[in-house]
Design a protein around this motif. Structure first.
Motif, PDB file in Angstrom:
ATOM      1  N   VAL A   1       5.794  -2.634  -4.022  1.00  0.00           N
ATOM      2  CA  VAL A   1       4.782  -1.604  -3.782  1.00  0.00           C
ATOM      3  C   VAL A   1       3.739  -2.140  -2.807  1.00  0.00           C
ATOM      4  N   SER A   2       3.159  -1.252  -2.024  1.00  0.00           N
ATOM      5  CA  SER A   2       2.129  -1.617  -1.052  1.00  0.00           C
ATOM      6  C   SER A   2       0.817  -1.902  -1.756  1.00  0.00           C
ATOM      7  N   VAL A   3       0.134  -2.948  -1.301  1.00  0.00           N
ATOM      8  CA  VAL A   3      -1.159  -3.301  -1.864  1.00  0.00           C
ATOM      9  C   VAL A   3      -2.263  -3.031  -0.850  1.00  0.00           C
ATOM     10  N   CYS A   4      -2.100  -3.488   0.384  1.00  0.00           N
ATOM     11  CA  CYS A   4      -3.118  -3.283   1.406  1.00  0.00           C
ATOM     12  C   CYS A   4      -2.516  -3.505   2.780  1.00  0.00           C
ATOM     13  N   SER A   5      -3.260  -3.069   3.788  1.00  0.00           N
ATOM     14  CA  SER A   5      -2.882  -3.273   5.187  1.00  0.00           C
ATOM     15  C   SER A   5      -4.040  -3.957   5.884  1.00  0.00           C
ATOM     16  N   PRO A   6      -4.035  -5.286   5.918  1.00  0.00           N
ATOM     17  CA  PRO A   6      -5.138  -6.030   6.535  1.00  0.00           C
ATOM     18  C   PRO A   6      -5.321  -5.659   8.001  1.00  0.00           C
ATOM     19  N   GLN A   7      -6.572  -5.682   8.427  1.00  0.00           N
ATOM     20  CA  GLN A   7      -6.901  -5.311   9.799  1.00  0.00           C
ATOM     21  C   GLN A   7      -6.745  -6.461  10.786  1.00  0.00           C
ATOM     22  N   THR A   8      -6.842  -7.700  10.298  1.00  0.00           N
ATOM     23  CA  THR A   8      -6.755  -8.854  11.188  1.00  0.00           C
ATOM     24  C   THR A   8      -5.741  -9.859  10.657  1.00  0.00           C
TER      25      THR A   8
ATOM     26  N   LEU B   1      -4.985 -11.095   6.743  1.00  0.00           N
ATOM     27  CA  LEU B   1      -3.624 -11.158   6.209  1.00  0.00           C
ATOM     28  C   LEU B   1      -3.319 -12.551   5.668  1.00  0.00           C
ATOM     29  N   ASP B   2      -3.623 -13.580   6.455  1.00  0.00           N
ATOM     30  CA  ASP B   2      -3.369 -14.955   6.027  1.00  0.00           C
ATOM     31  C   ASP B   2      -4.129 -15.282   4.743  1.00  0.00           C
ATOM     32  N   THR B   3      -5.357 -14.812   4.653  1.00  0.00           N
ATOM     33  CA  THR B   3      -6.190 -15.072   3.489  1.00  0.00           C
ATOM     34  C   THR B   3      -5.617 -14.415   2.245  1.00  0.00           C
ATOM     35  N   ILE B   4      -5.230 -13.161   2.356  1.00  0.00           N
ATOM     36  CA  ILE B   4      -4.687 -12.424   1.214  1.00  0.00           C
ATOM     37  C   ILE B   4      -3.380 -13.048   0.756  1.00  0.00           C
ATOM     38  N   VAL B   5      -2.510 -13.384   1.691  1.00  0.00           N
ATOM     39  CA  VAL B   5      -1.236 -14.012   1.342  1.00  0.00           C
ATOM     40  C   VAL B   5      -1.475 -15.350   0.649  1.00  0.00           C
ATOM     41  N   ALA B   6      -2.388 -16.163   1.178  1.00  0.00           N
ATOM     42  CA  ALA B   6      -2.686 -17.461   0.567  1.00  0.00           C
ATOM     43  C   ALA B   6      -3.254 -17.281  -0.839  1.00  0.00           C
TER      44      ALA B   6
ATOM     45  N   ILE C   1      -7.359  -9.262  -4.848  1.00  0.00           N
ATOM     46  CA  ILE C   1      -7.828  -8.817  -3.534  1.00  0.00           C
ATOM     47  C   ILE C   1      -9.206  -8.182  -3.665  1.00  0.00           C
ATOM     48  N   GLY C   2      -9.425  -7.468  -4.753  1.00  0.00           N
ATOM     49  CA  GLY C   2     -10.736  -6.870  -5.000  1.00  0.00           C
ATOM     50  C   GLY C   2     -11.826  -7.906  -5.109  1.00  0.00           C
ATOM     51  N   GLN C   3     -11.499  -9.083  -5.630  1.00  0.00           N
ATOM     52  CA  GLN C   3     -12.480 -10.160  -5.739  1.00  0.00           C
ATOM     53  C   GLN C   3     -12.932 -10.639  -4.364  1.00  0.00           C
ATOM     54  N   LEU C   4     -12.072 -10.517  -3.374  1.00  0.00           N
ATOM     55  CA  LEU C   4     -12.448 -10.902  -2.005  1.00  0.00           C
ATOM     56  C   LEU C   4     -13.503  -9.966  -1.445  1.00  0.00           C
TER      57      LEU C   4
END
Length: 102
Positions: free
Chosen positions: A4-11, A15-20, A67-70
């Motif tokens: 399922v889709s969680v988010c679509s990072p803008q940069t 993206l790298d941060t969320i994946v890490a 991701i919400g914590q970010l």
């Protein structure tokens, strides 16, 4: 496995941060690249185009929570982080303080 889709990072940095963050908390994630179409492991993707972070359906609530914590409690996961300093603090706390985040 249903993704399922969680988010679509803008940069790329977001993206790298969320994946890490997700991988660091044992939440498997994949990135759907608009150019490729099929979800792939993040390390396999070229750095271009629109991408969507995807997780197994049973991990969705944990991924959204992390991701919400970010972004803080008043922003949605699809928005960019408020400050790089706050984001880096969250990552360092999770990595350096024993027992936090798991």
């Amino acid at each position: 496995m249903s993704l399922v889709s969680v988010c679509s990072p803008q940069t790329q940095a977001e993206l790298d941060t969320i994946v890490a963050l997700l991988e660091g908390r044992d939440v498997p994630c994949f990135v759907r690249d608009s150019a490729c179409g099929a979800p792939s492991h993040p390390a396999q993707l070229p750095r271009r185009g629109s991408r969507t972070v995807m997780v197994p359906a049973h991990c969705l609530s944990r991924a959204v929570e992390l991701i919400g914590q970010l972004h803080g409690p008043s922003t949605a996961p699809h928005q960019s982080p408020r400050s790089l300093r706050g984001f880096l603090g969250l990552i360092l706390d999770a990595c350096l303080v024993p027992g936090r985040g798991k």
